[in-house]
Scaffold this motif. Structure first.
Motif, PDB file in Angstrom:
ATOM      1  N   UNK A  97      42.346 -57.814 -45.085  1.00 44.10           N
ATOM      2  CA  UNK A  97      42.208 -57.540 -43.650  1.00 44.10           C
ATOM      3  C   UNK A  97      42.505 -56.068 -43.319  1.00 44.10           C
ATOM      4  N   UNK A 125      40.884 -54.750 -39.876  1.00 44.14           N
ATOM      5  CA  UNK A 125      41.317 -55.744 -38.894  1.00 44.14           C
ATOM      6  C   UNK A 125      42.793 -55.600 -38.554  1.00 44.14           C
ATOM      7  N   UNK A 126      43.533 -54.898 -39.387  1.00 42.29           N
ATOM      8  CA  UNK A 126      44.914 -54.537 -39.039  1.00 42.29           C
ATOM      9  C   UNK A 126      45.254 -53.237 -39.763  1.00 42.29           C
ATOM     10  N   UNK A 181      35.893 -50.052 -34.955  1.00 43.67           N
ATOM     11  CA  UNK A 181      35.015 -51.129 -34.460  1.00 43.67           C
ATOM     12  C   UNK A 181      33.563 -50.852 -34.818  1.00 43.67           C
ATOM     13  N   UNK A 197      33.052 -51.556 -38.433  1.00 43.46           N
ATOM     14  CA  UNK A 197      33.011 -53.007 -38.652  1.00 43.46           C
ATOM     15  C   UNK A 197      31.672 -53.584 -38.221  1.00 43.46           C
ATOM     16  N   UNK A 198      31.160 -53.080 -37.080  1.00 44.43           N
ATOM     17  CA  UNK A 198      29.918 -53.634 -36.535  1.00 44.43           C
ATOM     18  C   UNK A 198      28.707 -53.281 -37.383  1.00 44.43           C
ATOM     19  N   UNK A 205      31.444 -59.792 -42.629  1.00 49.21           N
ATOM     20  CA  UNK A 205      32.623 -60.652 -42.822  1.00 49.21           C
ATOM     21  C   UNK A 205      32.216 -62.103 -43.055  1.00 49.21           C
ATOM     22  N   UNK A 231      34.507 -65.628 -43.433  1.00 45.70           N
ATOM     23  CA  UNK A 231      35.885 -66.133 -43.383  1.00 45.70           C
ATOM     24  C   UNK A 231      35.965 -67.519 -44.033  1.00 45.70           C
ATOM     25  N   UNK A 257      33.182 -69.866 -38.425  1.00 50.07           N
ATOM     26  CA  UNK A 257      33.398 -69.147 -37.169  1.00 50.07           C
ATOM     27  C   UNK A 257      32.095 -68.729 -36.500  1.00 50.07           C
ATOM     28  N   UNK A 317      36.790 -63.641 -33.144  1.00 52.92           N
ATOM     29  CA  UNK A 317      35.749 -63.514 -34.178  1.00 52.92           C
ATOM     30  C   UNK A 317      34.700 -62.494 -33.728  1.00 52.92           C
ATOM     31  N   UNK A 346      36.050 -59.221 -34.238  1.00 55.24           N
ATOM     32  CA  UNK A 346      36.110 -58.895 -35.666  1.00 55.24           C
ATOM     33  C   UNK A 346      34.766 -58.395 -36.175  1.00 55.24           C
ATOM     34  N   UNK A 347      33.684 -59.011 -35.700  1.00 57.57           N
ATOM     35  CA  UNK A 347      32.369 -58.576 -36.196  1.00 57.57           C
ATOM     36  C   UNK A 347      31.869 -57.344 -35.439  1.00 57.57           C
ATOM     37  N   UNK A 348      32.658 -56.864 -34.498  1.00 55.25           N
ATOM     38  CA  UNK A 348      32.329 -55.579 -33.877  1.00 55.25           C
ATOM     39  C   UNK A 348      31.871 -55.630 -32.432  1.00 55.25           C
ATOM     40  N   UNK A 371      41.624 -59.842 -33.393  1.00 53.07           N
ATOM     41  CA  UNK A 371      40.674 -60.531 -34.270  1.00 53.07           C
ATOM     42  C   UNK A 371      41.375 -61.309 -35.380  1.00 53.07           C
ATOM     43  N   UNK A 372      42.398 -60.682 -35.944  1.00 55.11           N
ATOM     44  CA  UNK A 372      43.090 -61.297 -37.072  1.00 55.11           C
ATOM     45  C   UNK A 372      43.705 -62.645 -36.698  1.00 55.11           C
ATOM     46  N   UNK A 415      41.071 -65.272 -36.574  1.00 56.07           N
ATOM     47  CA  UNK A 415      40.600 -65.676 -37.903  1.00 56.07           C
ATOM     48  C   UNK A 415      41.605 -66.640 -38.533  1.00 56.07           C
ATOM     49  N   UNK A 420      38.634 -72.624 -37.390  1.00 54.02           N
ATOM     50  CA  UNK A 420      37.325 -72.770 -36.734  1.00 54.02           C
ATOM     51  C   UNK A 420      37.448 -72.757 -35.221  1.00 54.02           C
ATOM     52  N   UNK A 421      36.484 -72.081 -34.538  1.00 47.14           N
ATOM     53  CA  UNK A 421      36.507 -72.038 -33.077  1.00 47.14           C
ATOM     54  C   UNK A 421      35.753 -73.227 -32.516  1.00 47.14           C
TER      55      UNK A 421
END
Lengths: 224, 344
Positions: free
Chosen positions: A51, A56-57, A80, A83-84, A89, A91, A95, B254, B257-259, B335-336, B339, B343-344
């Motif tokens: 991560x 992410x951190x 960001x 990441x985009x 990613x 997981x 998700x 999420x 996290x993906x931006x 985001x972390x 995750x 599951x959402x």
């Protein structure tokens, strides 16, 4: 060719007056187009390392270099953007966005990554990826109607549709049975090789190590 | 791709519930506002229909107009200087028709002015509501304090005072009926000089309305209900979006996290809020305007386009504030954390 390096990365979590060092100075590098697996017992720090590498951190100390750029000096907005557009990613759970169809999940990712593809090209690219994951026939299905394996395949497609340079996968087969786990790993390997994507993957499953080019074992916050 | 719209399409029931609550609250607000306005017209249309200006009454009357008596010399001085000014008196009373049926009215008389009906001695001009009750031009009416008879000369629209129809009579008849020689009030319309007159207290139109017994109490109660409903709708927005956001924390994490930008997530929420509010308001406006036409004759209901637009803007602003306050969680989502939640 080295695309990603981690130098002397440390992470300390402070709870009240107790400081716990999870990562104690990690060094590693990722080679373009190769799959690197991070293995180790629970609590060894592999997920924390993944991560931090994925932005992410933040790390408590050390340096992360991606494609010649020092990520530890970047602002949140710059991270960001990376990441985009340059990271993908996967997981433990898929998700997926519950109110988007399979096809729309991929369109969203292309939009987030600010892909310059025109609508027609987007459709073509999505069709191509859906064919690769064998999900063309389910492109209009919502996540709730997909099986666990199908959902994870869509999550993989979402992670690579924008052709990221690095794919971060945190136990991508954890929620799948043995047969589906193998299918998913086959898929990740084929896609990353076809698209020349570098992969950093955390796994507990020793069977999955067969798909990795490099294996890094972690113990007590250090690389063994 | 409009993800806000995609979510509304997929979660129709959830958004319909919020929409229907907003619709009901806004509809109730429009109806109560229409009643407040209607009652206000019914109570003081005579004053509300006047142009902006300044009322004067005797200081000793302590803001009670029917205790006020304007000194005739002051009245003459003001009227000679200000052509458009008028002196007027208002007194509640009764009129009896040929069949001795008694009707409560507000007798109004004034000096020569374009602002009020000017009637000759023995004549009377009435509010239209009395025509609807069966009175006609030419009918004769009596009052136990008046020696003669009033002949109905005509009817005027929207002239009510203290929930009674207005009856315009000649100044001489008024003086005989109420045994006074002085008028109660002076009115100078805007565009003229408003002099400070010794011994008289001046009031703007709205200040004067509040001196009418029951007017401010009535309006205050109804307007308080209207504002409570508006605040409640704001709270509803905040609570509903808060609940929806709590359920979607994982999803937001999420997406981050993906931006996906935080601003994109806020835009998504605002779009949904706007969509729900506009549809709910459109429906309640349509229904409340229909009610405007079908309201029973005796019900004082008046919902103007201006009030409707003003209330709609307030609803949109309140909805926006409510949704934004609840959306502060979106900004806090890590985001972390999402995750790790699964599951959402």
């Amino acid at each position: 060719m080295t695309i990603f390096t981690i130098n002397d990365v440390r992470k300390t979590f402070i709870t009240g007056e107790v400081a716990e060092e999870i990562l104690k100075g990690i060094d590693l590098s990722l080679q373009q187009g190769e799959i690197t697996a991070l293995v180790g017992a629970s609590g060894s720090g592999k997920s924390t390392l993944l991560t931090i590498a994925a932005g992410l951190q933040p790390a408590s100390d050390g340096q992360i270099t991606f494609n010649g750029r020092n990520m530890t000096d970047m602002s949140q907005e710059q991270i960001r953007k990376v990441r985009a557009s340059e990271f993908g990613f996967v997981f433990q759970s898929a998700h997926l966005v519950p109110f988007l169809t399979v096809e729309e999940q991929l369109i969203l990712m292309l939009e987030v990554s600010q892909s310059k593809l025109k609508k027609g090209q987007q459709k073509k690219e999505i069709g191509h990826i859906l064919k690769l994951i064998d999900m063309e026939h389910r492109k209009n299905a919502y996540p709730a109607s997909l099986s666990g394996g199908e959902r994870q395949r869509v999550a993989i497609a979402r992670a690579i549709i924008h052709k990221p340079k690095i794919l971060f996968a945190d136990e991508p087969t954890a929620s799948l049975d043995s047969k589906r786990s193998k299918d998913v790993m086959e898929l990740i390997r084929n896609l990353t090789k076809t698209l020349n994507i570098t992969t950093l993957m955390v796994t507990h499953d020793e069977e999955m190590l067969a798909y990795a080019d490099h294996i890094i074992t972690m113990k007590d916050g250090l690389v063994e | 791709m409009n993800i806000a719209w995609k979510e509304i399409k997929k979660s129709k029931v959830r958004f319909m519930i919020l929409g229907s609550i907003v619709f009901l609250v806004s509809f109730l607000t429009f109806i109560i506002s229409g009643l407040a306005n209607g009652l206000s017209q019914d109570n003081a249309a005579l004053i509300k229909n006047l142009p902006d200006g300044q009322f004067y009454m005797n200081e000793d009357a302590e803001e009670t107009y029917n205790l006020s008596l304007i000194d005739p010399s002051i009245q003459e001085k003001v009227l000679s200087k200000q052509e458009q000014a008028a002196a007027l008196s208002i007194q509640m009373g009764f009129l009896n028709d040929d069949e001795d049926k008694q009707r409560s009215v507000a007798f109004v008389t004034s000096t020569d002015s374009t602002l009020f009906e000017n009637v000759k001695e023995g004549e009377i001009v009435l509010d239209r509501s009395l025509e609807e009750e069966g009175l006609k031009v030419g009918d004769t009416l009596t009052n136990n304090q008046f020696s003669g008879k009033f002949v109905v000369k005509g009817f005027v629209d929207q002239q009510k005072y203290s929930h009674a129809p207005v009856a315009f009579i000649n100044m001489e008849n008024y003086k005989e009926m109420h045994r006074v020689n002085e008028m109660q009030l002076l009115f100078i319309p805007a565009g003229n000089e408003f002099p400070a007159i010794k011994g008289l207290q001046s009031f703007s139109n709205s200040e004067f309305l509040n001196t009418i017994p029951s007017y401010s109490a009535e309006q205050l109660s109804l307007n308080m209900i209207v504002w409570f409903l508006i605040v409640i709708s704001g709270l509803l927005f905040a609570i509903f979006f808060y609940m929806m956001n709590v359920q979607k924390i994982g999803l937001y994490g999420i997406l981050k996290a993906i931006g996906v930008k935080t601003s994109t997530l806020f835009k998504m929420m605002w779009t949904q809020m706007l969509f729900i509010t506009v549809i709910a308001l459109a429906l309640s406006i349509a229904l409340s305007q229909s009610f405007n036409f079908i309201a029973p004759d005796g019900m004082p209901f008046s919902l103007t386009a201006v009030t409707t637009v003003q209330l709609s803007i307030v609803f949109l602003v309140i909805g926006f504030v409510g949704a934004t306050l609840s959306g502060i969680q979106i900004k806090k989502v890590e985001p972390l954390q999402a995750i790790q939640q699964g599951e959402v």
